[in-house]
Design a protein around this motif. Structure first.
Motif, PDB file in Angstrom:
ATOM      1  N   TYR A 157       0.829  -1.201   0.000  1.00 25.44           N
ATOM      2  CA  TYR A 157       0.000   0.000   0.000  1.00 25.44           C
ATOM      3  C   TYR A 157       0.858   1.243   0.000  1.00 25.44           C
ATOM      4  N   TRP A 172       3.803   6.377  -4.898  1.00 23.36           N
ATOM      5  CA  TRP A 172       3.825   6.650  -6.330  1.00 23.36           C
ATOM      6  C   TRP A 172       2.731   7.643  -6.700  1.00 23.36           C
ATOM      7  N   MET A 173       1.548   7.454  -6.113  1.00 25.97           N
ATOM      8  CA  MET A 173       0.434   8.348  -6.378  1.00 25.97           C
ATOM      9  C   MET A 173       0.754   9.754  -5.877  1.00 25.97           C
ATOM     10  N   VAL A 183       3.107  11.569  -8.312  1.00 21.73           N
ATOM     11  CA  VAL A 183       2.436  12.151  -9.468  1.00 21.73           C
ATOM     12  C   VAL A 183       1.682  13.404  -9.049  1.00 21.73           C
ATOM     13  N   GLY A 184       1.000  13.324  -7.917  1.00 19.39           N
ATOM     14  CA  GLY A 184       0.230  14.470  -7.437  1.00 19.39           C
ATOM     15  C   GLY A 184       1.099  15.694  -7.207  1.00 19.39           C
ATOM     16  N   MET A 216       1.448   8.629 -19.309  1.00 20.24           N
ATOM     17  CA  MET A 216       0.596   7.780 -18.480  1.00 20.24           C
ATOM     18  C   MET A 216       1.039   6.329 -18.558  1.00 20.24           C
ATOM     19  N   LEU A 217       1.352   5.888 -19.781  1.00 19.90           N
ATOM     20  CA  LEU A 217       1.748   4.496 -19.950  1.00 19.90           C
ATOM     21  C   LEU A 217       3.059   4.207 -19.232  1.00 19.90           C
ATOM     22  N   ILE A 229       4.180   5.770 -16.615  1.00 18.00           N
ATOM     23  CA  ILE A 229       3.872   5.744 -15.188  1.00 18.00           C
ATOM     24  C   ILE A 229       3.314   4.378 -14.810  1.00 18.00           C
ATOM     25  N   GLY A 230       2.419   3.877 -15.640  1.00 20.00           N
ATOM     26  CA  GLY A 230       1.851   2.559 -15.366  1.00 20.00           C
ATOM     27  C   GLY A 230       2.915   1.482 -15.392  1.00 20.00           C
ATOM     28  N   GLY A 269       5.119   1.602 -12.367  1.00 17.62           N
ATOM     29  CA  GLY A 269       4.353   1.080 -11.250  1.00 17.62           C
ATOM     30  C   GLY A 269       4.321  -0.436 -11.271  1.00 17.62           C
ATOM     31  N   LEU A 270       4.117  -0.990 -12.459  1.00 14.11           N
ATOM     32  CA  LEU A 270       4.069  -2.436 -12.631  1.00 14.11           C
ATOM     33  C   LEU A 270       5.391  -3.068 -12.222  1.00 14.11           C
ATOM     34  N   ASP A 330       5.929  -2.994  -8.497  1.00 17.41           N
ATOM     35  CA  ASP A 330       5.075  -3.987  -7.883  1.00 17.41           C
ATOM     36  C   ASP A 330       5.662  -5.390  -8.038  1.00 17.41           C
TER      37      ASP A 330
END
Lengths: 272, 364, 253
Positions: free
Chosen positions: A202, A208-209, A212-213, A243-244, A246-247, A250-251, A254
């Protein structure tokens, strides 16, 4: 009839079941993304949606190539990653410490929990303007915000994990006259690992969120900054690339976390 | 039927129903609402602006007065903290019919396929200002090298700034640029979070409170550094309602005329002060320029050339990625009709492409 | 909690008390510029002012409306999606991997895109808040439904329940805890998302807007007030969620 029968027997005598299964799974997983890509390309080609709203996939790809080629993408990704690493390390470190203290010592919990809960209620974003005035809009701001975002879930989950260590185990350790540190290392920590890892998972997502914020709000570099800049200039293709990426990052994070967790699980089981 | 299939059908049905309801709602609406956007917002987010004839049109309710006798027509104003870029977002979603917007964002919008027409000029020849903290050692543009500078990306300030920088041998890459809007920049400057900021009235206001000083202004410098802005109309509306468009443009021209009268100076600045910008600041902002000059609505050859140059420069600076053709973008017919209607054909001075005064008023 | 001895409860007040005292002292002694950190009375004064002028109420109402609307829509969509994925193997294989990949994109990264796709007005904001609710609800519902349906298959062959009884006696109690966790997480996420919309999307009434305004006007008392309200609402939403959850689970048992 005969054809399907032949096909069936061919399939049956083909690659081993596990390979067929994972191939089948992969094939099924691809269907939706491929369909989306198809509709997307068609939409761009025949202008179903205005081009400001949806650039064509080719443009997005071209944008990606340009950004990657110029080194900009790497630079922004680097900056963002570094911020997350520092912030997360700080937040996780503090969170693990406080969580352990709170989980193992009811006294500490008594003192700290109400204040901690109160501060945790305020969403990370809410703190940014106040913090901006105290520390400016430099790297410090970003790292502190990211640390805070990671700190809260890690503390909560670590405390929960530590609190849930079976009394029996602790008693056994005490009967063996374990020192405080040994107790922690050999008993409490391994028992709490799954819960702690939930917290870490979490924490990373939140970190990460938060990154970005905070980059969306006040930054001159980073992936979030890339998004802001693209939005101002109406470069949707570049925005989608951002966006991609960032995804993707994140991946990857994880996945790495998953590997670490698996490792720790093995150690935990082996230790017991 | 499999669960997946059933669910997909339900989803499709729901979406179709929603779409149908949307269509019906659009069909049913008869009274027309004219939605006018303004690519700025007042201090404290009040829905007023200053410094342009469009702002006058809003504060003086010129458009509303034009349609007073027409109860089926409503006028709505929208102000945008996100300035020009935010107006583009609204245009892209057809959520506005007209908008006051600066040159660069208009060009960006056109480069991305937005179907708009430039109907009249408003807020032309605006200067740009550079502010630094009072104790700063920055004295010239060259001193900005390597420093953290706030530039509101995507607005006409950005392009003007790029030109100023280029004239001093610098580019945005030589600076650490942060994109901050008109209220965030002064706050950051006052808190010394940034080393400098480019902007206009909000920075003058900050300097007047003693929290910053103006290190540079393009006032008095090369006129090519001036910023332009205009009233644009979205094709979807102007083509469907040419009559309404004509009346809207007429109202704006009336506002421009009122704003150009020297005798209205005090009243004008008071009206503009509703946006939260004090009159003193506006005086500085208009120093040395006549009201007539700054509030001219003419789409003269100089303006056309300016936008054409800008399109090239925006491409060169990397702000747009494909060439933009400005042919057919300017739509002077409504302006011409309004000027003739109000007998204002010779009220403002028209400038040719080389910057010289012309005899005739409007664009051929 | 209510059975905790007073001495222990008092301990919890020590730190906050110290903090408040420190705040008052530094602000009054001017160790920190009072413009940066206004004394507590100033914040209270502003709070009363804002509340009585109706501003605070309007801001709060706007934020809550956004929050709950988005939560409702996103939550409902998440429930449906999670259930579908939990029950249908085909859906799981077809849509699951894409969803797993898509959810990796940090929530805030969607803001610029949603702004451009939906433009000005509430729609964009509500879509974003709904998105914030969707992922946790979908994930947890999926988990709950999946484990419940596995259990169903185990038990189903043994008992002779009617279909309705299956759902109410076995399925729901099994899936409900996970679903409720998902909704609880979504509630928190949505509040965060609501503030984000007020920061990054078009200006309008809201607590987030209050904070930004405060910062820009250098009215720190507004900022602090905003933070307090944020925390308070967050706390209430949390408590409310937990209470409803407890209610529902008790009814199930």
């Amino acid at each position: 009839m005969i054809a399907t029968g032949l096909l069936a027997s061919a399939v049956r005598s083909g690659p081993p079941a596990w390979l067929r299964r994972s191939f089948g799974r992969a094939a099924l997983a691809i269907v939706l993304p491929l369909a989306v890509l198809l509709v997307w390309t068609a939409s761009a080609r025949w202008g179903w949606l205005p081009q400001q709203i949806l650039p064509s996939p080719i443009e997005v790809w071209q944008s990606f190539v340009d950004l990657a080629g110029s080194g900009e993408l790497l630079h922004h990704t680097d900056v963002s990653l570094l911020r997350v690493v520092y912030g997360f390390a700080a937040g996780a470190g503090a969170g693990l410490l406080l969580g352990t203290a709170m989980g193992l010592s009811p006294t500490v919990e008594d003192y700290v929990k109400p204040l901690f809960t109160a501060l945790a209620q305020v969403p990370t974003l809410g703190w940014i303007p106040l913090l901006m005035l105290l520390v400016g809009i430099d790297e410090t701001l970003k790292i502190v915000i990211i640390a805070k975002a990671a700190f809260v879930p890690i503390t909560i989950n670590t405390a929960a994990g530590m609190r849930a260590v079976p009394r029996g185990l602790v008693e056994v350790a005490e009967s063996f006259r374990f020192s405080r540190f040994q107790l922690l290392r050999k008993v409490a920590f391994p028992a709490a690992v799954p819960q702690i890892f939930t917290g870490i998972r979490y924490g990373l997502t939140h970190a990460w969120m938060a990154l970005v914020g905070v980059e969306l709000l006040a930054s001159s570099e980073g992936l979030g900054y890339l998004l802001v800049w693209s939005r101002q200039m109406f470069w949707l293709d570049q925005m989608i690339v951002g966006m991609l990426v960032i995804g993707l990052v994140g991946l990857l994070m994880d996945a790495i976390l998953g590997l670490v967790e698996a490792r720790l699980q093995r150690w935990r089981v082996a230790g017991l | 039927m499999s669960l997946l299939l059933r669910s997909s059908l339900v989803l499709a049905g729901t979406l179709l129903a929603l779409a149908g309801a949307g269509v019906l709602k659009a069909r049913a609406a008869e009274p027309v609402t004219i939605r006018i956007g303004y690519a700025a917002i007042g201090v404290g987010n009040v829905p007023y602006a200053n410094g342009t004839s469009a702002a006058t049109a809003r504060a003086g309710q010129f458009v509303e007065k034009e349609f007073l006798d027409d109860p089926s027509v409503k006028v709505e104003w929208y102000f945008f903290k996100g300035a020009g870029p935010a107006v583009n977002e609204a245009f892209a979603n057809s959520q506005l019919d007209f908008a006051y917007q600066g040159d660069l964002p208009s060009i960006i919008g056109r480069a991305n396929g937005l179907k708009t027409r430039i109907l009249l000029a408003s807020g032309a020849h605006k200067p740009v200002f550079l502010a630094v903290p009072v104790s700063s050692d920055i004295k010239t543009i060259e001193d900005l090298k390597g420093r953290k500078v706030a530039i509101f990306r995507g607005t006409n300030t950005q392009l003007a700034v790029d030109k100023v920088l280029a004239a001093h041998g610098l580019s945005e890459q030589d600076l650490k640029v942060i994109s901050l809007d008109d209220s965030a920049a002064p706050a950051a400057l006052a808190a010394k979070d940034i080393d400098a900021a480019f902007g206009d009235t909000e920075l003058i206001a900050l300097a007047q409170t003693g929290l910053a000083r103006i290190a540079y202004t393009s006032q008095g410098d090369n006129p090519a550094f001036g910023r332009y802005a205009s009233l644009l109309g979205l094709d979807g509306f102007t083509q469907a309602h040419p009559d309404l468009t004509r009346r809207v443009v007429k109202a704006f021209v009336k506002a421009a005329q009122w704003s150009s009268e020297d005798q209205n100076h005090a009243a004008l600045f008071d009206l503009w002060a509703r946006s939260g910008t004090p009159v003193d600041v506006l005086e500085v902002f208009f120093h040395g320029d006549s009201l007539n000059y700054r509030n001219s609505p003419l789409l003269d050859p100089l303006m056309v050339r300016h936008y054409s140059d800008l399109a090239h420069q925006a491409r060169a600076f990397g702000q747009i990625r494909r060439d933009v053709d400005i042919d057919g973008w300017f739509e002077p017919e409504y302006l011409d009709a309004a000027l003739k209607d109000l007998s204002l054909e010779h009220y403002w001075r028209s400038y040719d492409a080389a910057g010289r005064q012309q005899a005739a008023a409007a664009l051929p | 909690m209510s059975t905790m001895p007073t001495r222990r409860r008092l301990r919890g007040l020590v730190l906050p008390g110290l903090l408040l005292m420190l705040w008052e002292i530094t602000s009054h002694l001017g160790w920190i510029d009072p413009r940066l950190l206004p004394p507590i009375e100033a914040v209270v004064h502003t709070a009363v002012g804002q509340a009585s002028s109706g501003h605070l109420g309007a801001d709060l109402a706007a934020s809550l409306l956004r929050d709950l609307t988005g939560f409702g829509i996103g939550g409902a969509a998440g429930l449906a999606f999670g259930t579908l994925l939990g029950l249908s193997g085909l859906a799981r294989g077809l849509i699951g991997p894409s969803f797993d990949a898509g959810k990796q994109i940090a929530l805030f990264a969607w803001i610029p895109l949603i702004s451009i796709w939906f433009g000005i007005g509430e729609t964009a904001k509500i879509v974003f808040v709904a998105l914030a609710a969707f992922t946790p609800v979908a994930l947890n519902t999926f988990e709950g439904v999946r484990s419940a349906s596995v259990k169903l298959i185990e038990i189903g062959t043994v008992l002779t329940f009617s279909r309705r009884q299956f759902v109410t006696r076995i399925f729901l109690p099994s899936a409900l805890p996970s679903i409720l966790v998902g909704l609880q997480l979504a509630l928190i996420n949505c509040w965060l998302a609501t503030i984000a919309t007020e920061y990054f999307m078009t200006v309008g009434p809201g607590i987030g807007g209050l904070i930004i305004e405060g910062r820009e006007r250098f009215q720190m008392d507004l900022v602090v007030l905003g933070i307090l309200v944020l925390g308070l609402v967050g706390f209430l939403l949390n408590r409310g969620g937990v209470a409803i959850e407890a209610r529902l689970l008790r009814w199930q048992a």
